[in-house]
Design a protein around this motif. Structure first.
Motif, PDB file in Angstrom:
ATOM      1  N   PRO A  57      -0.341  22.741   7.176  1.00  0.00           N
ATOM      2  CA  PRO A  57       0.414  23.912   6.691  1.00  0.00           C
ATOM      3  C   PRO A  57       1.801  23.475   6.194  1.00  0.00           C
ATOM      4  CG  PRO A  57       0.377  23.867   9.080  1.00  0.00           C
ATOM      5  CD  PRO A  57      -0.520  22.751   8.628  1.00  0.00           C
ATOM      6  N   ILE A  58       2.280  24.166   5.162  1.00  0.00           N
ATOM      7  CA  ILE A  58       3.600  23.782   4.633  1.00  0.00           C
ATOM      8  C   ILE A  58       4.680  24.129   5.639  1.00  0.00           C
ATOM      9  CG2 ILE A  58       5.301  24.366   2.881  1.00  0.00           C
ATOM     10  CD1 ILE A  58       3.021  24.588   0.938  1.00  0.00           C
ATOM     11  N   ALA A  59       4.546  25.326   6.200  1.00  0.00           N
ATOM     12  CA  ALA A  59       5.550  25.707   7.184  1.00  0.00           C
ATOM     13  C   ALA A  59       4.873  26.527   8.249  1.00  0.00           C
ATOM     14  CB  ALA A  59       6.644  26.531   6.501  1.00  0.00           C
ATOM     15  N   VAL A  64       0.885  -1.167   0.000  1.00  0.00           N
ATOM     16  CA  VAL A  64       0.000   0.000   0.000  1.00  0.00           C
ATOM     17  C   VAL A  64       0.918   1.210   0.000  1.00  0.00           C
ATOM     18  CG1 VAL A  64      -2.040  -1.013   1.051  1.00  0.00           C
ATOM     19  CG2 VAL A  64      -0.201  -0.242   2.507  1.00  0.00           C
ATOM     20  N   VAL A  65       0.604   2.160  -0.875  1.00  0.00           N
ATOM     21  CA  VAL A  65       1.559   3.251  -1.109  1.00  0.00           C
ATOM     22  C   VAL A  65       0.845   4.578  -0.935  1.00  0.00           C
ATOM     23  CG1 VAL A  65       3.138   4.252  -2.765  1.00  0.00           C
ATOM     24  CG2 VAL A  65       2.707   1.791  -2.809  1.00  0.00           C
ATOM     25  N   VAL A  66       1.516   5.487  -0.257  1.00  0.00           N
ATOM     26  CA  VAL A  66       1.030   6.864  -0.198  1.00  0.00           C
ATOM     27  C   VAL A  66       1.984   7.713  -1.020  1.00  0.00           C
ATOM     28  CG1 VAL A  66       0.823   8.869   1.279  1.00  0.00           C
ATOM     29  CG2 VAL A  66      -0.113   6.700   2.008  1.00  0.00           C
ATOM     30  N   VAL A  67       1.430   8.479  -1.978  1.00  0.00           N
ATOM     31  CA  VAL A  67       2.279   9.363  -2.784  1.00  0.00           C
ATOM     32  C   VAL A  67       2.029  10.779  -2.304  1.00  0.00           C
ATOM     33  CG1 VAL A  67       2.819  10.167  -5.085  1.00  0.00           C
ATOM     34  CG2 VAL A  67       2.081   7.810  -4.728  1.00  0.00           C
ATOM     35  N   SER A  68       3.116  11.480  -1.937  1.00  0.00           N
ATOM     36  CA  SER A  68       2.952  12.831  -1.411  1.00  0.00           C
ATOM     37  C   SER A  68       4.087  13.708  -1.882  1.00  0.00           C
ATOM     38  CB  SER A  68       2.955  12.786   0.111  1.00  0.00           C
ATOM     39  OG  SER A  68       3.071  14.089   0.621  1.00  0.00           O
ATOM     40  N   ARG A  69       3.851  15.039  -1.859  1.00  0.00           N
ATOM     41  CA  ARG A  69       4.963  15.933  -2.170  1.00  0.00           C
ATOM     42  C   ARG A  69       5.679  16.366  -0.898  1.00  0.00           C
ATOM     43  NH1 ARG A  69       2.290  20.163  -6.138  1.00  0.00           N
ATOM     44  NH2 ARG A  69       0.608  19.788  -4.666  1.00  0.00           N
ATOM     45  N   LEU A  70       5.193  15.875   0.249  1.00  0.00           N
ATOM     46  CA  LEU A  70       5.832  16.238   1.512  1.00  0.00           C
ATOM     47  C   LEU A  70       6.595  15.026   2.032  1.00  0.00           C
ATOM     48  CD1 LEU A  70       2.772  18.023   3.104  1.00  0.00           C
ATOM     49  CD2 LEU A  70       4.624  19.022   1.793  1.00  0.00           C
ATOM     50  N   ASP A  71       7.663  15.314   2.722  1.00  0.00           N
ATOM     51  CA  ASP A  71       8.513  14.223   3.184  1.00  0.00           C
ATOM     52  C   ASP A  71       8.329  14.024   4.678  1.00  0.00           C
ATOM     53  OD1 ASP A  71      10.420  12.372   3.540  1.00  0.00           O
ATOM     54  OD2 ASP A  71      12.147  13.663   3.204  1.00  0.00           O
TER      55      ASP A  71
END
Length: 1959
Positions: free
Chosen positions: A166-168, A122-129
């Motif tokens: 929030p991103i930051a 099962v995979v989660v694809v995200s742009r956040l690490d």
């Protein structure tokens, strides 16, 4: 806000598509199914879920988790968190098997397992690490599935996909829960609502966010405060633990300099962490290349991509990575980093690297510092891993702050609106930190990461972060920390704290609540328990509903306005403040003052003053500060962009500009060229016809103008200035502007362009559309106008003044090559546009098209590049392209006019060319070519060692038939009136190479030549621009022709006086007919003789000149070899030569050899050729036709008993047929010196390997070797000592008359030979200068045969004690005196004075020693009957001499200053090993001298017998025979041993084309150097001076005389030059023989004479030969720039007459009479420069000066001046008589006459007083000094020659003293007197009493004939023993003495006797 997860994917094993063994995965489900608009779904996820490939497993594996990173086409990174577990499936093979079983029955097969396990991910694809969050979420989903929790999976997944964070950090608006009620689908059960609806707590700080997925879980996500800083967790510290500090630093530097990096590990998560860590420490740079932390096995071919990458691969694929040649492999599990050989990683510059390593080790291993402390502090622990991770990152942040400090000062802002466009000025950045050479920094600045850094961080108005603050505000602090790791560490801890705070803003909140699977995980369940079903397919609609609801809510919600905190980015202090150190020397204020003054003089038109300062200015301009000063000063003299100068001013300004530009690199890192660019278009001069010439036309030849990067940087900086002023105007209005013009000093600190831009960017949003548009247009047109301006500027500097000479572009290939640019925008239209407009312009001009086109192309490329980067519109760009060709064409037209006019200018006054004086008969081949003589590596003439800079000098180089001469004047006007001459004979040229030289003050790199001569001269010349390059080529060709003529007749010695034809006329009429016929006859007879026999080797015909040149350069064997013995009667000398030619026979007899043989009594050649049979030797004429040996003289000395027929046969055993012949005989011991070549290999075997047993007698030996033995035996028998001894056959009676006198001293001298031999023969391990006792025995080993003169049976008693087995006595002798063996081996005799035993015995020695080559004599044994013995030594090969000489030349005359400080003169001298070679030759020579002096004959038989043999034989004769130390003797020695015995002068000197390949080998020079060393040690033994030796050393290579041409007498006869010197000469001025010339000169002037010449009779010299005793010959290092070499006396004289008119009185001896008119009174003082003046002539020694004055006075009185020699001899004789008359205590006459004796010694030996006897009499002369002390080389016999050797307190020279009664003259009484025996002065002096200082009389011991016991006579003292009386008989009278007692009398007699025997 950002989505936490973009996609959720289920990937499973694809059972259908299963290929042969290799499974595949497929996506079973993905949510949402439609791609997000802002984020498309990444391809190929199924590969990354199982990087090692999809395979079924036999057992269930534990679930695994890792994060892979995918990069999409927009280089966005997607983090794919994969959670993999295993599910049971039926074995697909079983089904197949069942189908096949129906068909065929087979034997039992291994049963296949029914169930296998397939992976599912099962995979989660995200742009956040967020690794941990994803791990928890996916773990929760798995737990829900496995444990069957009461929560639908769709809910959990829906929640996950709709979660936003929030991103930051920053404020967040109050949001309701993601899973609030109004969004919940009503169809879902209430349970879920309970589980889901947990109100979120609002945090006081919003950087953390609590999420729940509705399965009773809760997670806090902490977002970093500042998004730009990377998040690393613990990955960095983990990476350092895995690899270590050095390895990680290697990887760090490799990543920054764009290398390929590959990580290997068996853990996927570790690969991801390592890659993340590497990226984290690179901050603030961002990695821009391929980045794949986990690479699937199927994509391994990616590794062979040419671009850089950072990739991680599972260790499973290690073998596939082995063949990657350019990839750095880091093995995380093994902790190693492997760097391939071909990869060079540039490391951080020092000292940064060192600092970084130190600080890192303090962070990682704090205990290291206190590890050695006796009481280490108890609590030193490294920080926790999380903190340590931040500390390491802080170190790298600190490092980057140091690397990039001040970078903002090098940014050019070229557009502000609509978007800021910023460029970085790399050259200025590197220049300011003086790191232009630094590889690492250059690569980093050129890299993509830095380009991105500039584009992201360049804009002046943006959010700032920690790095911005650090690089701007902490610079001072960082500089203070440089050398102080402790301070640095505390700073780093502060930074680490900030980094940690950024990553964990809310460390207290850690309320994680995530369920894990229950204990009974699938693999732990009991077998009976039901296994969980497969992961169920999910309901897409439900999940989609969640997503849609969330989207709708976000749309309806008010937009979140999160204001960006933008601010102006601080720039920090400018770099210049702290980088300008280290240039202290260059920046001295005095130099800047000189530059300023010079410029002021030029503009004030004080040209003379300026001219004087010019050289100093040009030297100062080497320093950067002076160059900056120059540009500033020149700027002040420009008014309204123009400064018109007159010709001379213009010339000076241009020279200074050129000099300034010459030292600038093409990068122009210090901005000097940039500062000069406006000036070169400002300074101009008016030419005729209203034409103006600007300075740019004279400074084009510099690389910087062809460098595209330079133009870009210049353009951008100008654009920045203009844009800045554009906005300053708009702000300040016109008033401020006028103010600025009037007083610039009162202006407020300037606003920098970046600050201005920042302000403008802030205001931009507030402006109206129209205003915005207007500003954009204004900026664009500013850039456009600058582009036009630069197109003009570039055409100025790129188009040469003379457009037909395309100099600049030709050199650099400017039009074609792409330049590496420092800006980072690519431009697609650039190339195409340039091409199209180029052709459109329709401009084509036949003549200049080539130059013009390349310039147009270059400018087009530039324009395209800068306009695209700075956003110029396309229309403008097109307009530019049409303009450029016209600009260029217009400029070419102006230039043509300028060029025309500038040619009409009167040329700059160059110094007039001085013509050299020529020798009589010397003619110019090429007239003078104007050149500059540049300085080479010698510092004397350059002014660096004080004194004026004589070089570089400007003048001309002349090529004459004899010499190469430079004559000119120094460039420095302070010494402008001096004349500099440097010359050398063409024949001595050894190397010529082309160089390019940059002249001082000139813009051009000139072609030049570097010419090296073996007379230790070097000319480095640069041709002036007026010399056409083809002329330089003609010069080289002529030079080459003259240096290597076709034949020796083309050399100057032959062509002198003839008209200069470079082609030698081959058929010249011979001057001396009779000689011609003699030589013809000789050759004819030789041919006839050969005709009668068969020729064994090559058939020989005397070659014509043409074929001579092509003969092989090395003759391995003689051409003629006669096998049959010619008929004896037919070949007597008189019968072969016709009577008409007999007269010439007298010439043969008069040759040096014959004269010397007769002097030595070796044989006479009477007319009837009858010999006196009783003489042991005879003169043989066997070689008179040169048939036996081509390279020997015609007449040879051989033993009387050997017939000529034997000689012919023997000669074949020796190389080149050079058989042993006698060349000298010791008049005292009658021992002879023989020379020959080494034996042929077969000769050695046959001769020296005769078996040892007596039975195998001579009968079985080879006949030639028998004859050879006979020959040697004949030589031995010819010695008187042998004939006497052979009568008695024992040695006890062996006292022949000539031996007895020296007997007592011989016994003591013996050990010296032992020691000497030991040194000479010892192998490499016996270093000269130390005696190793046992070395000799081992060195001789089998090679030295034991000689015994007694019958062989006795030899069985030999004792093995003696170390020198070859010179052993008979058994009786050894038994009687066991000490002899020791003494021979160099041990001290137990009785220091030699007891009675010593006097009875002298040890045996061989009658003949053969000095042979070690290599040749290996393994030779002899039988014990023979009388000779071999001494094997190692000789220096000719190749060694050649190489050593090359190195010596480079050491003494280096071509450029030493690059390495270690390579000093003495170091280079040592490496050349020249002194070592001299040491070897001298050592062997001294050994031979010792042996001959002992009465043994010696045969020197080395190599081919014409190099080392000649050196040794000549030196031996020089040392042994005083005659050879006179003028006549030395001449005779050289003529005999070197010329007649065929040293190959032409071949070794490479005098003709044929011998060109063999190079120059100075064997003769080496011999002269040895003579020079001996001369230094014995200055009173030589009649000739050091100048005489230098004169020969110069002229033996100069080819001015014929003496040293050709290789043998045969060749000289063949050419008819041997005897013609006696014939009449056409031109009395031209001397053909160097000896005649020396004689003539010697009569005129005492230059060759040694005033200290006061020889001892029969003196044998034995010099020290250790390298420490040798001096470098000043011939090698001195030079006289005033007149060139002083060895061509006529030239030296004429230059002297030119130079010194006021010295007409001095030195008139060698000048025409001077007029007697009284000279005007002038000061006689003048400065003498060592490298300029000839010191010996400017400051002559006292005697020369006096002789010159005597002659001058005689001239004044009108007397006929007598020859100097007569004057000198008169003075000497009067001096002698005076000395005798007043028997005063004074030095002997010779000492009085000598001028500089203080430190010289005439002979040597070590004299030590013996203790133990009481009196000082027992001076055991050759007392063996202990082995450690060096100078005990060889003992001396004569003590009379010693002085200044004693330290006796009473008087300098008292050897023995006491009271004696002396009988007075007739009728006078006996009187007691104090007598002093003086060994040094060889006198017996007497005084009134002991205290008396006045000597009453002297008895010269030289006149004493005998000392006998006496009898008492009348009036003798009473009561004294009769035996106390003794008499001293002199040539004049008898002295009667009486001592106190008989014992005392005996002591006196012994003392006097020992003095006499020493003499």
């Amino acid at each position: 806000m950002a989505r936490l997860a973009d996609y959720f994917v289920v990937v499973g094993y694809d059972l259908e598509k299963r290929g042969g063994g290799e499974g595949q995965g497929r996506i079973l489900q993905r949510f949402p199914e439609k791609d997000w608009e802002d984020n498309p779904f990444p391809q190929g996820i199924e590969l990354f879920c199982q990087p090692n490939g999809w395979q079924l497993a036999l057992e269930r594996q534990p679930p695994s988790f890792f994060v892979a990173v995918l990069t999409d086409i927009n280089s966005e990174r997607h983090y794919c968190a994969c959670f993999t577990f295993w599910e049971a499936v039926d074995n697909p093979l079983l089904a197949k098997e069942e189908a096949s079983e129906a068909d065929e029955d087979e034997g039992p097969v291994e049963p296949l397992p029914a169930q296998l396990y397939a992976p599912k991910s099962v995979v989660v694809v995200s742009r956040l690490d967020y690794t941990e969050v994803f791990r928890n979420c996916l773990g929760l989903i798995y737990t829900v599935h496995v444990d069957g929790l009461n929560v639908p999976l769709e809910t959990v997944i829906g929640n996950l996909l709709t979660c936003t964070i929030p991103i930051a950090g920053g404020s967040q608006t109050d949001e309701s829960s993601v899973c609030s009620l109004d969004l919940a689908p009503l169809s879902l059960s209430c349970d879920w609502l309970l589980g889901c609806f947990q109100p979120e707590e609002e945090e006081s700080e919003d950087s953390s966010r609590t999420i729940t997925l509705g399965a009773g879980d809760r997670q806090v996500i902490q977002t970093p405060i500042n998004d730009s800083l990377p998040v690393s967790g613990c990955s960095v510290s983990q990476l350092f633990r895995q690899l270590g500090i050095v390895n990680v630093l290697y990887l760090f530097c490799a990543a920054l300099t764009e290398h390929k990096i590959l990580f290997l590990s068996s853990s996927y998560q570790r690969l991801t962490d390592a890659c993340r860590a590497l990226l984290a420490i690179m901050f603030p740079l961002k990695y821009s290349f391929t980045y794949v932390p986990i690479l699937p096995g199927k994509l391994l071919e990616v590794l062979s991509t040419p671009t850089p990458f950072i990739i991680g691969v599972n260790s499973f694929f290690r073998s596939e990575t082995q063949e990657l040649l350019d990839v750095i492999i880091a093995d995380l599990d093994g902790g190693t980093v492997t760097i391939p050989e071909c990869v060079h990683i540039s490391l951080l510059p020092e000292p940064l690297l060192q600092h970084t390593q130190t600080v890192l080790s303090m962070v990682l291993d704090p205990e290291l510092e206190v590890a050695d402390h006796a009481f280490p502090p108890s609590s030193i622990q490294p920080s926790t891993q999380k903190i340590q991770d931040k500390e390491i990152r802080a170190v790298f942040l600190w490092l980057f702050a140091q690397l990039f400090q001040g970078y903002r000062w090098c940014l050019h802002i070229i557009r502000i609106h609509p978007e800021p466009v910023i460029r970085f000025h790399k050259a200025a950045f590197l220049g300011q930190r003086s790191q232009t050479e630094d590889d690492f920094l250059t690569k980093v600045l050129d890299g993509m990461a830095f380009a991105r850094f500039v584009s992201e961080r360049g804009p002046p108005y943006r959010p700032t972060d920690l790095f911005d603050d650090l690089v701007a505000n902490q610079v001072k602090r960082i500089r203070q920390e440089e050398g102080m790791p402790r301070k640095a560490l505390s700073h780093i801890k502060e930074l680490a704290e900030q980094l940690f705070k950024n990553e964990n803003p809310y460390p207290a909140v850690a309320m994680h609540k995530v369920q894990r699977p229950s204990e009974l995980a699938p693999q732990a369940r009991p077998s009976g328990a039901p296994t969980p079903a497969c992961f169920p397919p999910l309901d897409e609609v439900t999940v989609q509903l969640f997503i849609d609801h969330a989207n709708a809510k976000i749309k309806n919600a008010p937009p979140i306005v999160r204001p960006e905190l933008k601010s102006m980015v601080p720039s920090g202090p400018p770099l210049v403040d702290f980088v300008d150190r280290g240039n202290v020397l260059a920046n001295s204020a005095r130099r800047l003052e000189v530059v300023r003054n010079c410029i002021n003089y030029i503009f004030d038109n004080k040209m003379l003053e300026a001219k004087k300062l010019m050289p100093a200015v040009l030297r100062a301009l080497k320093g950067r500060a002076a160059r900056v000063c120059l540009t500033q000063e020149l700027n002040q003299h420009v008014l309204q962009n123009r400064a018109v100068l007159d010709d001379q001013q213009f010339d000076y300004i241009v020279r200074m500009m050129n000099c300034t530009l010459q030292d600038c690199s093409h990068m122009d890192e210090h901005g000097i060229a940039a500062a000069l660019l406006p000036l070169v278009t400002a300074f101009c001069r008016k030419l005729g016809g209203g034409i103006t010439q600007f300075a740019y036309s004279c400074v084009q030849e510099h690389m910087v103008w062809t460098n595209m990067q330079f133009w870009e940087a210049m353009f951008y900086s100008d654009v920045q200035k203009h844009i800045r002023s554009l906005y300053l105007e708009t702000e300040e209005g016109d008033t401020a502007n006028t103010e600025q013009e009037t007083s610039s000093s009162e202006v407020v600190p300037e606003v920098s362009a970046l600050e201005l831009a920042s302000e403008q960017s802030r205001l931009w949003p507030t402006l109206s559309k129209e205003l915005q548009q207007e500003r954009v247009q204004k900026e664009e047109s500013t850039v456009f106008s600058q582009a036009i301006h630069y197109a003009n500027r570039m055409s100025y500097l790129l188009l040469p003044l003379d457009t037909s000479k395309n100099r600049l572009l030709r050199n650099t290939g400017l039009g074609d090559g792409e330049s590496v640019s420092n800006s980072y925008l690519t431009n697609s239209i650039a190339g195409s546009m340039a091409e199209s407009y180029d052709t459109e312009s329709g401009f084509e001009d036949a003549e200049t098209s080539d130059v013009a086109n390349s310039v147009v192309r270059f400018i087009n490329r530039f324009v395209d590049k800068v306009c695209n980067e700075s956003g110029v519109t396309n229309d403008h760009l097109k307009a530019l392209h049409t303009m450029i060709p016209d600009i260029v064409q217009m400029h070419i037209e102006t230039l043509d006019a300028v060029h025309r006019e500038s040619k009409r200018l009167p040329p700059i006054q160059k110094p007039k060319l001085l013509r050299p004086t020529l020798l009589p008969g010397e003619e110019l081949v090429m007239d003078g070519m104007r050149v500059h003589l540049m300085s080479d590596g010698r510092e004397e003439a350059t002014g660096l060692m004080g004194g004026p800079p004589l070089l570089p000098a400007e003048g001309a180089i002349f090529l004459t038939t004899y010499r190469l001469v430079f004559k000119g004047t120094p460039i420095d006007p302070l010494v402008g009136e001096q004349i500099v001459t440097r010359s050398f004979p063409v024949a001595s040229l050894t190397k010529e190479k082309r160089i390019s030289v940059s002249l001082p003050m000139d813009q051009f790199l000139q072609e030049g030549l570097q010419l090296r001569s073996c007379t230790f001269q070097l000319m480095k010349v640069a041709f002036d621009e007026e010399v056409a390059s083809d002329l330089a080529e003609v010069f080289r060709k002529h030079l080459h022709k003259l240096r290597y003529p076709q034949h020796v007749q083309g050399t100057f010695a032959f062509t002198v006086g003839q008209s200069t034809k470079l082609v030698v006329e081959h058929k010249t009429k011979d001057k001396n007919q009779s000689l011609k016929t003699l030589s013809k006859n000789l050759v004819k007879t030789a041919k006839r003789t050969i005709g009668r026999q068969y020729v064994t080797r090559k058939k020989y015909t005397p070659p014509t000149w043409e074929s001579r040149s092509s003969m092989p350069s090395e003759m391995d064997e003689d051409e003629i070899s006669v096998c049959e013995e010619p008929d004896q009667s037919s070949l007597t000398l008189s019968s072969t030569i016709r009577s008409s030619d007999r007269q010439t026979m007298s010439n043969v007899v008069e040759r040096a050899c014959c004269r010397d043989y007769q002097r030595l009594g070796l044989g006479t050649l009477s007319n009837s050729l009858t010999r006196s049979k009783n003489e042991p030797f005879r003169i043989s004429t066997v070689n008179r036709m040169y048939t036996v040996c081509r390279s020997y003289p015609g007449l040879l000395i051989v033993p009387q008993s050997v017939p000529d027929s034997t000689i012919q046969r023997i000669s074949r055993c020796y190389r080149q047929n050079r058989f042993p012949v006698v060349c000298w005989r010791n008049s005292r011991t009658k021992a002879v010196l023989l020379r020959s070549a080494g034996l042929h290999a077969k000769g050695v075997v046959g001769f020296f390997k005769s078996p040892n047993a007596p039975s195998a007698g001579p009968s079985q030996a080879d006949s030639t070797s028998l004859e050879q033995e006979k020959y040697l035996q004949a030589i031995v028998s010819s010695m008187p000592s042998y004939s006497e001894a052979s009568g008695r056959n024992t040695l006890s009676h062996f006292t022949s008359a000539h031996m007895s006198s020296s007997d007592s001293s011989d016994k003591l001298r013996q050990p010296k030979i032992g020691a000497l031999m030991k040194q000479v023969m010892g192998g490499k391990e016996d270093m000269p200068g130390t005696f190793s006792r046992g070395a000799l025995g081992s060195a001789l080993g089998q090679k030295a045969r034991v000689v015994s003169l007694t019958p062989p049976r006795v030899s069985t008693h030999r004792t093995p004690r003696g170390k020198w087995g070859s010179i052993r006595g008979s058994g009786r002798l050894s038994a009687y005196n066991p000490d002899v063996g020791n003494r021979l081996a160099g041990k001290d005799s137990p009785q220091p004075n030699g007891g009675p035993a010593d006097t009875f015995f002298r040890q045996h020695r061989a009658y003949l020693y053969i000095i042979g080559d070690k290599a040749q004599l290996k393994g030779g044994k002899q039988d014990s009957f023979q009388q000779w013995e071999l001494v094997p030594i190692e000789v220096c090969d000719v190749r060694q001499v050649k190489n050593s000489f090359k190195k010596l030349m480079k050491a003494c005359v280096p071509s450029s200053p030493a690059s390495e400080p270690t390579m000093t003169f003495h170091r280079c001298l040592e490496e050349s090993d020249w002194m070592g070679l001299l040491h070897r030759v001298l050592q062997v020579s001294v050994l031979v001298v010792e042996l001959l002096d002992q009465g043994s004959s010696v045969m020197v038989s080395l190599e081919d017998g014409w190099d080392v043999t000649t050196q040794v034989v000549s030196l031996v004769q020089l040392l042994s025979d005083p005659y050879y130390r006179t003028f006549d003797g030395f001449r005779l020695l050289v003529e005999k041993e070197w010329l007649s015995f065929g040293h190959r002068f032409s071949h070794r000197g490479g005098q003709t084309l044929a011998s060109q390949g063999s190079g120059f080998t100075p064997v003769f020079l080496q011999f002269l150097d040895c003579v020079h060393q001996i001369h230094l040690q014995f200055p009173m033994e030589f009649e000739f001076s050091q100048f005489y030796l230098k004169f020969l050393a110069y002229h033996y290579v100069s080819n001015r005389f014929r003496t040293f041409l050709l290789d043998s007498d045969y060749e000289r006869i063949e050419l008819g030059v041997l005897y013609e010197e006696k014939g009449e000469r056409k031109n009395p001025q031209v001397c053909k023989s160097v000896w005649d010339y020396i004689d003539r000169l010697h009569k005129k002037t005492p230059v060759f004479y040694n005033y200290m010449f006061a020889p001892e009779d029969e003196e044998v010299l034995k010099p020290y030969s250790y390298v420490s005793n040798l001096k470098v010959w000043d011939l090698y290092t001195e030079e006289t720039l005033a007149e060139g070499p002083s060895f061509d006396w006529e030239l030296a004289r004429s230059t002297r007459q030119e130079r010194v008119s006021e010295e007409s009185s001095s030195g008139s001896s060698d000048r025409p009479d001077t007029s007697s008119s009284a000279p005007t009174p002038k000061s006689h003082r003048r400065i003498v420069w060592p490298c300029y003046d000839n010191c010996s002539r400017t400051l002559p020694d006292a005697i020369t000066k006096l002789l010159q004055e005597v002659q001058a006075l005689e001239c004044e009185l009108g007397q006929v001046s007598e020859k100097w020699k007569e004057t000198w001899d008169k003075i000497k004789t009067t001096q002698r008589t005076e000395t005798k008359l007043e028997s005063r205590h004074s030095f002997s006459s010779s000492l009085l006459m000598s001028s500089n004796l203080s430190h010289q010694r005439r002979s040597q030996g070590v004299y030590l007083q013996e203790s133990g006897v009481g009196s000082s009499i027992n001076l055991n002369q050759d007392f063996e000094v202990s082995a450690g002390s060096t100078p005990h080389a060889t003992g001396r016999t004569s003590t009379s020659t010693l002085y200044s050797q004693f330290q006796s307190t009473e008087s300098e020279n008292r050897s023995y003293e006491g009271i004696l009664y002396k009988k007075g003259a007739l009728l006078k009484p006996w009187k007691p007197r104090w007598f002093v025996l003086d060994k040094t002065k060889h006198q017996l002096r007497y005084y009134e009493s002991r205290k008396d200082k006045e000597c009453k009389g002297v008895i010269e011991l030289a006149e004493v004939e005998a000392v006998n016991t006496g009898v008492p006579s009348m009036g003798a003292p009473k009561h004294i023993d009769e035996k106390a009386f003794f008499d001293l008989k002199t040539t004049k009278r008898v002295y009667n003495f009486c001592a106190e007692d008989s014992q005392n009398a005996q002591l006196w007699m012994d003392s006097v006797q020992s003095c006499l025997s020493d003499a």
